[in-house]
Design a protein around this motif. Structure first.
Motif, PDB file in Angstrom:
ATOM      1  N   LYS A  29       0.831  -1.191   0.000  1.00 12.97           N
ATOM      2  CA  LYS A  29       0.000   0.000   0.000  1.00 12.97           C
ATOM      3  C   LYS A  29       0.877   1.257   0.000  1.00 12.97           C
ATOM      4  O   LYS A  29       0.671   2.180  -0.755  1.00 12.97           O
ATOM      5  CB  LYS A  29      -0.860  -0.010   1.264  1.00 12.97           C
ATOM      6  N   ARG A  30       1.875   1.260   0.854  1.00 10.77           N
ATOM      7  CA  ARG A  30       2.725   2.443   0.965  1.00 10.77           C
ATOM      8  C   ARG A  30       3.475   2.693  -0.329  1.00 10.77           C
ATOM      9  O   ARG A  30       3.736   3.817  -0.686  1.00 10.77           O
ATOM     10  CB  ARG A  30       3.737   2.245   2.100  1.00 10.77           C
ATOM     11  N   LEU A  71       1.076   4.150  -3.228  1.00 11.80           N
ATOM     12  CA  LEU A  71       0.576   5.519  -3.098  1.00 11.80           C
ATOM     13  C   LEU A  71       1.454   6.541  -3.814  1.00 11.80           C
ATOM     14  O   LEU A  71       0.964   7.317  -4.618  1.00 11.80           O
ATOM     15  CB  LEU A  71       0.440   5.872  -1.603  1.00 11.80           C
ATOM     16  N   ARG A  86       0.741   9.560  -6.773  1.00  4.84           N
ATOM     17  CA  ARG A  86       1.083  10.918  -6.389  1.00  4.84           C
ATOM     18  C   ARG A  86       2.045  11.551  -7.399  1.00  4.84           C
ATOM     19  O   ARG A  86       1.849  12.667  -7.852  1.00  4.84           O
ATOM     20  CB  ARG A  86       1.763  10.867  -5.021  1.00  4.84           C
ATOM     21  N   LEU A 133       0.276  12.298 -10.739  1.00  6.31           N
ATOM     22  CA  LEU A 133      -0.608  13.457 -10.661  1.00  6.31           C
ATOM     23  C   LEU A 133       0.200  14.760 -10.602  1.00  6.31           C
ATOM     24  O   LEU A 133      -0.054  15.703 -11.347  1.00  6.31           O
ATOM     25  CB  LEU A 133      -1.503  13.343  -9.430  1.00  6.31           C
ATOM     26  N   LEU A 134       1.199  14.761  -9.727  1.00  4.59           N
ATOM     27  CA  LEU A 134       2.026  15.953  -9.605  1.00  4.59           C
ATOM     28  C   LEU A 134       2.768  16.253 -10.898  1.00  4.59           C
ATOM     29  O   LEU A 134       2.855  17.401 -11.331  1.00  4.59           O
ATOM     30  CB  LEU A 134       3.037  15.782  -8.467  1.00  4.59           C
ATOM     31  N   PHE A 189       0.469  17.699 -13.402  1.00  4.86           N
ATOM     32  CA  PHE A 189       0.101  19.071 -13.074  1.00  4.86           C
ATOM     33  C   PHE A 189       1.268  20.031 -13.287  1.00  4.86           C
ATOM     34  O   PHE A 189       1.081  21.159 -13.739  1.00  4.86           O
ATOM     35  CB  PHE A 189      -0.405  19.141 -11.627  1.00  4.86           C
ATOM     36  N   LEU A 190       2.467  19.570 -12.964  1.00  2.00           N
ATOM     37  CA  LEU A 190       3.645  20.411 -13.195  1.00  2.00           C
ATOM     38  C   LEU A 190       3.813  20.738 -14.681  1.00  2.00           C
ATOM     39  O   LEU A 190       4.075  21.877 -15.055  1.00  2.00           O
ATOM     40  CB  LEU A 190       4.905  19.713 -12.678  1.00  2.00           C
ATOM     41  N   PHE A 242       1.464  20.745 -16.890  1.00  2.00           N
ATOM     42  CA  PHE A 242       0.347  21.624 -17.237  1.00  2.00           C
ATOM     43  C   PHE A 242       0.670  23.079 -16.865  1.00  2.00           C
ATOM     44  O   PHE A 242       0.366  24.007 -17.618  1.00  2.00           O
ATOM     45  CB  PHE A 242      -0.904  21.139 -16.485  1.00  2.00           C
ATOM     46  N   VAL A 243       1.301  23.276 -15.706  1.00  2.00           N
ATOM     47  CA  VAL A 243       1.626  24.639 -15.268  1.00  2.00           C
ATOM     48  C   VAL A 243       2.772  25.221 -16.091  1.00  2.00           C
ATOM     49  O   VAL A 243       2.739  26.376 -16.509  1.00  2.00           O
ATOM     50  CB  VAL A 243       1.991  24.660 -13.758  1.00  2.00           C
ATOM     51  N   LEU A 244       3.785  24.390 -16.344  1.00  2.00           N
ATOM     52  CA  LEU A 244       5.002  24.926 -16.966  1.00  2.00           C
ATOM     53  C   LEU A 244       4.912  25.059 -18.482  1.00  2.00           C
ATOM     54  O   LEU A 244       5.569  25.917 -19.071  1.00  2.00           O
ATOM     55  CB  LEU A 244       6.197  24.040 -16.594  1.00  2.00           C
ATOM     56  N   TRP A 245       4.096  24.217 -19.101  1.00  2.00           N
ATOM     57  CA  TRP A 245       4.072  24.162 -20.557  1.00  2.00           C
ATOM     58  C   TRP A 245       3.724  25.510 -21.214  1.00  2.00           C
ATOM     59  O   TRP A 245       4.472  25.980 -22.089  1.00  2.00           O
ATOM     60  CB  TRP A 245       3.146  23.032 -21.007  1.00  2.00           C
ATOM     61  N   PRO A 246       2.648  26.191 -20.807  1.00  2.00           N
ATOM     62  CA  PRO A 246       2.360  27.494 -21.437  1.00  2.00           C
ATOM     63  C   PRO A 246       3.479  28.511 -21.214  1.00  2.00           C
ATOM     64  O   PRO A 246       3.780  29.303 -22.100  1.00  2.00           O
ATOM     65  CB  PRO A 246       1.079  27.961 -20.722  1.00  2.00           C
ATOM     66  N   LEU A 247       4.101  28.447 -20.038  1.00  2.00           N
ATOM     67  CA  LEU A 247       5.186  29.390 -19.764  1.00  2.00           C
ATOM     68  C   LEU A 247       6.370  29.105 -20.669  1.00  2.00           C
ATOM     69  O   LEU A 247       6.985  30.012 -21.232  1.00  2.00           O
ATOM     70  CB  LEU A 247       5.614  29.290 -18.286  1.00  2.00           C
ATOM     71  N   VAL A 263       6.788  34.600  -5.274  1.00  2.00           N
ATOM     72  CA  VAL A 263       7.457  33.407  -4.765  1.00  2.00           C
ATOM     73  C   VAL A 263       8.235  33.749  -3.493  1.00  2.00           C
ATOM     74  O   VAL A 263       8.276  32.964  -2.539  1.00  2.00           O
ATOM     75  CB  VAL A 263       8.373  32.792  -5.850  1.00  2.00           C
ATOM     76  N   THR A 322      -1.865  15.319  -2.482  1.00  2.00           N
ATOM     77  CA  THR A 322      -0.559  14.720  -2.764  1.00  2.00           C
ATOM     78  C   THR A 322       0.579  15.515  -2.115  1.00  2.00           C
ATOM     79  O   THR A 322       1.676  15.011  -1.988  1.00  2.00           O
ATOM     80  CB  THR A 322      -0.279  14.641  -4.275  1.00  2.00           C
ATOM     81  N   LEU A 349       4.179  25.570  -8.488  1.00  2.00           N
ATOM     82  CA  LEU A 349       2.728  25.441  -8.611  1.00  2.00           C
ATOM     83  C   LEU A 349       1.996  26.756  -8.375  1.00  2.00           C
ATOM     84  O   LEU A 349       0.908  26.968  -8.912  1.00  2.00           O
ATOM     85  CB  LEU A 349       2.211  24.386  -7.626  1.00  2.00           C
ATOM     86  N   ILE A 350       2.566  27.649  -7.567  1.00  2.00           N
ATOM     87  CA  ILE A 350       1.835  28.876  -7.262  1.00  2.00           C
ATOM     88  C   ILE A 350       2.087  29.992  -8.276  1.00  2.00           C
ATOM     89  O   ILE A 350       1.449  31.034  -8.209  1.00  2.00           O
ATOM     90  CB  ILE A 350       2.156  29.395  -5.843  1.00  2.00           C
ATOM     91  N   PRO A 410       1.188  30.616 -11.384  1.00  2.00           N
ATOM     92  CA  PRO A 410       0.088  31.243 -12.140  1.00  2.00           C
ATOM     93  C   PRO A 410      -0.664  32.330 -11.380  1.00  2.00           C
ATOM     94  O   PRO A 410      -1.244  33.222 -11.983  1.00  2.00           O
ATOM     95  CB  PRO A 410      -0.835  30.058 -12.438  1.00  2.00           C
ATOM     96  N   PHE A 468       0.461  34.751  -9.840  1.00  2.00           N
ATOM     97  CA  PHE A 468       1.107  36.060  -9.886  1.00  2.00           C
ATOM     98  C   PHE A 468       1.194  36.611 -11.302  1.00  2.00           C
ATOM     99  O   PHE A 468       1.973  37.512 -11.580  1.00  2.00           O
ATOM    100  CB  PHE A 468       2.507  35.976  -9.269  1.00  2.00           C
ATOM    101  N   ALA A 489      -0.929  33.620 -23.305  1.00  2.00           N
ATOM    102  CA  ALA A 489      -0.160  32.373 -23.337  1.00  2.00           C
ATOM    103  C   ALA A 489      -0.980  31.246 -23.966  1.00  2.00           C
ATOM    104  O   ALA A 489      -0.479  30.495 -24.818  1.00  2.00           O
ATOM    105  CB  ALA A 489       0.271  31.985 -21.927  1.00  2.00           C
ATOM    106  N   LEU A 519      -0.693  29.010 -27.542  1.00  2.00           N
ATOM    107  CA  LEU A 519      -0.692  27.545 -27.608  1.00  2.00           C
ATOM    108  C   LEU A 519      -1.802  27.006 -28.498  1.00  2.00           C
ATOM    109  O   LEU A 519      -1.642  25.991 -29.164  1.00  2.00           O
ATOM    110  CB  LEU A 519      -0.875  26.960 -26.207  1.00  2.00           C
ATOM    111  N   TRP A 522      -6.102  26.881 -15.420  1.00  2.00           N
ATOM    112  CA  TRP A 522      -4.636  26.987 -15.298  1.00  2.00           C
ATOM    113  C   TRP A 522      -4.261  28.056 -14.285  1.00  2.00           C
ATOM    114  O   TRP A 522      -3.420  27.846 -13.421  1.00  2.00           O
ATOM    115  CB  TRP A 522      -4.029  27.347 -16.660  1.00  2.00           C
TER     116      TRP A 522
END
Lengths: 282, 334
Positions: free
Chosen positions: A11-12, A15, A19, A22-23, A26-27, A29-34, A265, B134, B149-150, B152, B154, B163, B167, B208
């Protein structure tokens, strides 16, 4: 016992895989447009429409930055944005701190006053900006730096007040009480004792006010035109483009997002308070 | 002197001070203060007496001048003729409101606002919660990932729109090419021009930018749940799903409501990304409430009609604020 242990171990181990997936997703997804924006900003115009797309330009160029800053007046927008955002930030942090202190320590106006300030945060800007536009035209504040500074001060005040309100409430009163007992005036107890102690909170509130002003578009779009226009409004020039100005738009975007991201940041410890108007302590 | 200092607001703190073990020190301070009263001019004394109101004054006056006065002014404007195409400022009663209420575009834009913001906020909530779950426990690299992650949050929504335009827009954007490669068949979607894809594009841009908002608040809520609850659950052999339903969800409830309300109130203003990505078009297909009112006011110059509409929209929002926000931000006495 022996039967339980392997099951738990499995199980451990399972998990983290979910994780990580998913991360990772999502990473990306966040970085690609930038990344794509950055890539576009340094890509020669000849590489725009190739199939497959150019993932990284063989000969990076800075021509788009030059054009965005000078041909499209991005530099003027940048300077205007700096002047307006900084001024509004200082005013908002100052007035916000004053008011928050009074609310937190003297319970001025009870809940009604504090809630009234908060409710300003949730007014739809379209409801404010139409009459402000008419008033500004009447009194000669339309398309002036001062006009936008005042507008931004007011529009960031609720957040400044509430962030500082929460900060002061979380601070022990004993130092100020000691100062008062020692014969300080209330102003001295506030200015010489409470403000230095609250300095980190004030800086955080100022950072979020600055980011809000720096990224604001709607007020600037309506209240300015050729003189006091801010950086975000420069992007109007690239709407409906047919291929020629992708690089310029991207370059200007990169220039504009660096300061606010850097500040954000750096201040991320205070982010939760900033987003929830101090309702949640991060 | 002491009485002047210990007026109403200080009476209570002072007495509590005296109850503490610090009593001797406090007494000494009192004596010192009593021996050397500060000399204040009449003006300074008055300022000191009204101190709390003086502190509040600048902020309150600014808000009155630039928020309350404009609102009242616009209320007047919405009952008169204030139109750059029709001269004169005659009283017209409810005509401006009628124009908005009976404008099919207005109703469409309100409906679209509800749909777009509802769907965006729902996706942001689910995605933000998953990512927050997660990220609760620490692992190597968590700090760096957190900082990424944070990001966007700003960025100006205008730039976010820009952007995603870069795309998605044909023929420049690489999205269709990537989808073609992934799916193994030719994809030619007009992301900014074809229904329903233009809605998908707008929602993607919103998701996004604002999923991190949900994520940050929900993560703060998750980390505030006492860990011994989870330890107890583990000892009892409860499975992960039950733990989520029985411990996480109830404890996170207030935070979820707060995140949803705040986000929803911002989402219904949706304007910037639409301005950049679709310009409300094609036709009026991507008009949101804000965009509709902007067009009526600033491209058609029916200013009184736009103010009437914005008052209706304002009342709408005020209802949500009164119902939800007030309950969320209860000011509990310290």
């Amino acid at each position: 016992m022996a039967a339980v242990a392997p099951a738990r171990r499995r199980k451990r181990r399972s998990l983290p895989i979910g994780r990580i997936l998913l991360l990772g997703f999502f990473l990306v997804f966040v970085l690609w447009p930038l990344y794509w924006m950055f890539n576009t900003s340094i890509k020669p115009s000849d590489d725009y429409l190739t199939v497959p797309p150019v993932w990284f330009p063989a000969e990076p160029t800075l021509v788009h930055y030059e054009a965005a800053l000078f041909t499209y007046r991005g530099l003027d927008g940048l300077i205007n944005s700096l002047i307006i955002s900084l001024s509004a930030t200082v005013l908002s942090a100052l007035f916000g701190t004053l008011m928050a202190y009074s609310l937190a320590r003297y319970n001025t106006g009870g809940r009604h006053l504090s809630f009234w300030v908060l409710s300003q945060r949730f007014l739809p800007p379209i409801g404010i900006v139409l009459p402000v536009f008419l008033i500004y035209r009447g009194v000669g504040l339309y398309d002036t730096h001062i006009g936008l500074i005042i507008a931004y001060t007011v529009f960031t005040l609720p957040v400044s007040v509430w962030m500082m309100f929460a900060y002061f409430r979380g601070m022990p009163k004993s130092m100020e009480e000691a100062a008062l007992v020692d014969g300080c005036t209330r102003w001295e107890a506030f200015w010489r004792v409470a403000v230095p102690l609250a300095a980190p909170g004030i800086v955080a509130a100022a950072v979020f006010a600055f980011i809000a002003c720096w990224t604001e578009f709607f007020f600037a779009l309506i209240l300015t035109s050729r003189t006091a226009f801010t950086l975000p409004t420069v992007f109007r020039a690239f709407i409906g483009f047919q291929g020629a100005q992708y690089g310029e738009a991207a370059a200007l975007a990169i220039v504009s997002l660096v300061p606010s991201i850097a500040l954000g940041v750096l201040a991320q410890r205070h982010l939760v308070r900033g987003l929830t108007l101090g309702a949640v302590r991060g | 002197m002491l009485r002047a200092l210990g007026s109403q607001h200080l009476a209570e703190p002072l007495s509590s001070l005296l109850d503490t073990p610090m009593q001797p020190t406090a007494t000494i301070h009192r004596l010192k203060a009593a021996g050397a009263p500060p000399r204040l001019s009449a003006f300074a004394q008055r300022a000191d007496r009204h101190f709390k109101w003086l502190l509040v004054a600048p902020a309150v006056l600014l808000i009155l001048a630039l928020s309350i006065y404009p609102l009242l002014f616009s209320l007047v404007v919405s009952f008169i003729n204030y139109d750059f195409q029709v001269p004169g400022h005659a009283f017209v009663g409810l005509k401006n409101f009628e124009r908005v209420v009976f404008d099919p575009v207005a109703r469409w834009s309100l409906l679209l606002t509800a749909w777009l913001s509802g769907i965006s906020v729902a996706i942001e909530f689910v995605l933000g919660l998953l990512v927050a779950l997660t990220m609760v426990r620490s692992f190597p690299g968590r700090g760096v990932i957190m900082s990424i992650l944070i990001v966007p949050l700003f960025i100006s929504p205008v730039i976010v729109g820009q952007a995603w335009t870069l795309l998605l827009q044909r023929p420049f954007g690489p999205t269709n090419y990537i989808l073609t490669q992934l799916l193994g068949q030719e994809v030619t979607i007009g992301w900014m021009t074809e229904r329903p894809w233009l809605y998908v594009s707008l929602i993607i841009a919103d998701v996004w930018q604002w999923t991190p908002f949900m994520f940050v608040i929900l993560l703060a809520g998750l980390t505030a749940i006492p860990p011994n609850l989870y330890e107890a659950a583990e000892l009892d052999g409860v499975n992960a799903w039950q733990v989520f339903w029985a411990i996480t969800l109830p404890h996170l409830g207030p935070m979820m409501l707060l995140a949803l309300t705040f986000r929803l109130l911002d989402a219904i203003r949706m304007f910037d990304t639409i301005f950049i990505m679709t310009g409300g078009g094609p036709g009026t297909q991507t008009y949101t409430a804000s965009y509709y009112l902007y067009t009526v006011g600033f491209t058609q110059f029916h200013l009184s009609q736009a103010t009437a509409g914005s008052w209706l929209f304002l009342i709408f929002t005020a209802l949500i604020v009164a119902l939800l926000v007030r309950r969320l931000l209860k000011v509990d006495p310290v």
